[in-house]
Design a protein around this motif. Structure first.
Motif, PDB file in Angstrom:
ATOM      1  N   LEU A  63      -8.129 -46.910  71.184  1.00 49.74           N
ATOM      2  CA  LEU A  63      -7.717 -46.443  69.868  1.00 49.74           C
ATOM      3  C   LEU A  63      -8.604 -45.371  69.253  1.00 49.74           C
ATOM      4  CD1 LEU A  63      -6.549 -49.827  68.316  1.00 49.74           C
ATOM      5  CD2 LEU A  63      -5.174 -48.024  69.377  1.00 49.74           C
ATOM      6  N   ASN A  64      -9.889 -45.328  69.643  1.00 51.20           N
ATOM      7  CA  ASN A  64     -10.787 -44.346  69.040  1.00 51.20           C
ATOM      8  C   ASN A  64     -11.991 -44.100  69.949  1.00 51.20           C
ATOM      9  OD1 ASN A  64     -12.829 -46.383  68.423  1.00 51.20           O
ATOM     10  ND2 ASN A  64     -11.391 -47.057  66.831  1.00 51.20           N
ATOM     11  N   ASN A  65     -12.896 -43.254  69.484  1.00 50.65           N
ATOM     12  CA  ASN A  65     -14.088 -42.896  70.265  1.00 50.65           C
ATOM     13  C   ASN A  65     -15.317 -43.719  69.886  1.00 50.65           C
ATOM     14  OD1 ASN A  65     -12.526 -40.890  71.437  1.00 50.65           O
ATOM     15  ND2 ASN A  65     -13.238 -39.307  70.027  1.00 50.65           N
ATOM     16  N   ASP A  66     -15.154 -44.745  69.096  1.00 46.74           N
ATOM     17  CA  ASP A  66     -16.288 -45.545  68.631  1.00 46.74           C
ATOM     18  C   ASP A  66     -16.826 -46.440  69.746  1.00 46.74           C
ATOM     19  OD1 ASP A  66     -15.807 -44.446  66.157  1.00 46.74           O
ATOM     20  OD2 ASP A  66     -14.748 -46.216  65.386  1.00 46.74           O
ATOM     21  N   GLY A  67     -18.126 -46.480  69.891  1.00 41.37           N
ATOM     22  CA  GLY A  67     -18.780 -47.415  70.792  1.00 41.37           C
ATOM     23  C   GLY A  67     -18.495 -47.182  72.259  1.00 41.37           C
ATOM     24  N   TYR A  68     -18.358 -48.300  72.986  1.00 36.40           N
ATOM     25  CA  TYR A  68     -18.220 -48.274  74.445  1.00 36.40           C
ATOM     26  C   TYR A  68     -17.099 -49.205  74.896  1.00 36.40           C
ATOM     27  CZ  TYR A  68     -22.611 -45.786  74.576  1.00 36.40           C
ATOM     28  OH  TYR A  68     -23.583 -44.831  74.393  1.00 36.40           O
ATOM     29  N   VAL A  69     -16.624 -48.950  76.099  1.00 34.84           N
ATOM     30  CA  VAL A  69     -15.683 -49.850  76.745  1.00 34.84           C
ATOM     31  C   VAL A  69     -16.464 -50.586  77.828  1.00 34.84           C
ATOM     32  CG1 VAL A  69     -13.587 -50.031  78.125  1.00 34.84           C
ATOM     33  CG2 VAL A  69     -13.692 -48.400  76.216  1.00 34.84           C
ATOM     34  N   LEU A  70     -16.564 -51.910  77.678  1.00 29.20           N
ATOM     35  CA  LEU A  70     -17.276 -52.750  78.632  1.00 29.20           C
ATOM     36  C   LEU A  70     -16.249 -53.416  79.530  1.00 29.20           C
ATOM     37  CD1 LEU A  70     -19.655 -54.596  76.126  1.00 29.20           C
ATOM     38  CD2 LEU A  70     -20.037 -52.420  77.291  1.00 29.20           C
ATOM     39  N   SER A  71     -16.513 -53.412  80.818  1.00 32.56           N
ATOM     40  CA  SER A  71     -15.565 -54.049  81.730  1.00 32.56           C
ATOM     41  C   SER A  71     -16.306 -54.822  82.808  1.00 32.56           C
ATOM     42  CB  SER A  71     -14.651 -53.006  82.364  1.00 32.56           C
ATOM     43  OG  SER A  71     -15.390 -52.150  83.205  1.00 32.56           O
ATOM     44  N   ALA A  72     -15.600 -55.794  83.388  1.00 35.03           N
ATOM     45  CA  ALA A  72     -16.214 -56.619  84.421  1.00 35.03           C
ATOM     46  C   ALA A  72     -15.156 -57.141  85.387  1.00 35.03           C
ATOM     47  CB  ALA A  72     -16.961 -57.787  83.796  1.00 35.03           C
ATOM     48  N   LEU A  73     -15.508 -57.095  86.658  1.00 36.74           N
ATOM     49  CA  LEU A  73     -14.719 -57.709  87.714  1.00 36.74           C
ATOM     50  C   LEU A  73     -15.368 -59.052  88.014  1.00 36.74           C
ATOM     51  CD1 LEU A  73     -12.447 -57.397  89.865  1.00 36.74           C
ATOM     52  CD2 LEU A  73     -14.237 -56.510  91.386  1.00 36.74           C
TER      53      LEU A  73
ATOM     54  N   GLY B 216     -20.093 -60.165  85.325  1.00 34.28           N
ATOM     55  CA  GLY B 216     -19.201 -59.955  86.455  1.00 34.28           C
ATOM     56  C   GLY B 216     -19.939 -59.513  87.700  1.00 34.28           C
ATOM     57  N   ILE B 217     -19.238 -59.545  88.815  1.00 31.80           N
ATOM     58  CA  ILE B 217     -19.848 -59.108  90.068  1.00 31.80           C
ATOM     59  C   ILE B 217     -19.929 -57.595  90.139  1.00 31.80           C
ATOM     60  CG2 ILE B 217     -19.290 -61.190  91.355  1.00 31.80           C
ATOM     61  CD1 ILE B 217     -16.915 -59.742  92.526  1.00 31.80           C
ATOM     62  N   LYS B 218     -19.087 -56.917  89.380  1.00 35.07           N
ATOM     63  CA  LYS B 218     -19.172 -55.465  89.181  1.00 35.07           C
ATOM     64  C   LYS B 218     -18.861 -55.230  87.712  1.00 35.07           C
ATOM     65  CE  LYS B 218     -18.839 -53.788  93.674  1.00 35.07           C
ATOM     66  NZ  LYS B 218     -19.417 -52.640  94.291  1.00 35.07           N
ATOM     67  N   THR B 219     -19.664 -54.394  87.053  1.00 35.92           N
ATOM     68  CA  THR B 219     -19.471 -54.134  85.631  1.00 35.92           C
ATOM     69  C   THR B 219     -19.567 -52.635  85.356  1.00 35.92           C
ATOM     70  OG1 THR B 219     -21.821 -54.367  85.145  1.00 35.92           O
ATOM     71  CG2 THR B 219     -20.474 -56.363  84.981  1.00 35.92           C
ATOM     72  N   SER B 220     -19.084 -52.254  84.176  1.00 33.86           N
ATOM     73  CA  SER B 220     -19.264 -50.869  83.748  1.00 33.86           C
ATOM     74  C   SER B 220     -19.377 -50.815  82.231  1.00 33.86           C
ATOM     75  CB  SER B 220     -18.111 -49.976  84.228  1.00 33.86           C
ATOM     76  OG  SER B 220     -16.950 -50.216  83.477  1.00 33.86           O
ATOM     77  N   LYS B 221     -20.020 -49.774  81.757  1.00 31.28           N
ATOM     78  CA  LYS B 221     -20.123 -49.481  80.330  1.00 31.28           C
ATOM     79  C   LYS B 221     -19.879 -47.984  80.194  1.00 31.28           C
ATOM     80  CE  LYS B 221     -23.197 -49.751  76.320  1.00 31.28           C
ATOM     81  NZ  LYS B 221     -24.500 -50.210  75.808  1.00 31.28           N
ATOM     82  N   GLU B 222     -18.725 -47.645  79.624  1.00 34.16           N
ATOM     83  CA  GLU B 222     -18.321 -46.246  79.499  1.00 34.16           C
ATOM     84  C   GLU B 222     -18.140 -45.899  78.030  1.00 34.16           C
ATOM     85  OE1 GLU B 222     -18.000 -44.264  82.195  1.00 34.16           O
ATOM     86  OE2 GLU B 222     -18.433 -45.938  83.539  1.00 34.16           O
ATOM     87  N   LYS B 223     -18.524 -44.693  77.656  1.00 30.57           N
ATOM     88  CA  LYS B 223     -18.315 -44.230  76.287  1.00 30.57           C
ATOM     89  C   LYS B 223     -16.821 -44.270  75.986  1.00 30.57           C
ATOM     90  CE  LYS B 223     -19.401 -42.304  72.356  1.00 30.57           C
ATOM     91  NZ  LYS B 223     -19.000 -43.242  71.327  1.00 30.57           N
ATOM     92  N   ALA B 224     -16.455 -44.853  74.866  1.00 32.30           N
ATOM     93  CA  ALA B 224     -15.044 -44.944  74.487  1.00 32.30           C
ATOM     94  C   ALA B 224     -14.478 -43.552  74.242  1.00 32.30           C
ATOM     95  CB  ALA B 224     -14.893 -45.799  73.237  1.00 32.30           C
TER      96      ALA B 224
END
Length: 139
Positions: free
Chosen positions: A35-45, A56-64
């Motif tokens: 929805l916007n550019n605020d913060g980060y998108v955290l993800s995990a497998l 998670g066994i694989k993770t990421s942190k990407e700028k939103a």
């Protein structure tokens, strides 16, 4: 000499084939409707052992980035997994909740279930087999 050359060739070929097998599968995750550019998108497998319990066994942190975000995870071995993603708008590296327990921030989970409460691995799981796979999740 010819026998030695054949032996070396066979050894080299088997080593190369084994190396390719160990590389694993590529998982591409398309996250729609950021929805916007605020913060980060955290993800995990996750596998069943880490789901809702640990990192998670694989993770990421990407700028939103408003719109669509594409994540790539390589060298995944065949098996059953679940994928979670959180738009951590305030960058505190956790999901924030309203006083009634509802999440304040956008999130998505693999699987098609929309449970009333925490998701289960069974609801969120998908299978990675022998070829690359693509998931699409929407906030």
């Amino acid at each position: 000499m010819k026998k030695l050359l054949i032996t070396i060739t066979v050894f080299a070929m088997s080593f190369t084939m084994n190396a390719q097998e160990n590389e694993g599968i590529t998982l591409t995750v398309i996250i729609e409707n950021v929805l916007n550019n605020d913060g980060y998108v955290l993800s995990a497998l996750h596998n069943e052992n880490t789901f809702m319990q640990a990192e998670g066994i694989k993770t990421s942190k990407e700028k939103a980035q408003s719109g669509e975000l594409i994540l790539t995870f390589e060298n995944i071995q065949p098996g059953e997994y679940a994928f979670s993603v959180l738009h951590d708008a305030n960058d505190n590296e956790r999901m924030d909740f309203e006083t009634n327990g509802m999440p304040k921030e956008e999130y998505a989970m693999s699987g098609n279930s929309l449970p009333m409460g925490p998701p289960t691995f069974t609801d969120a799981k998908f299978t990675i087999e022998e070829k690359d796979i693509e998931l699409t999740l929407r906030f």
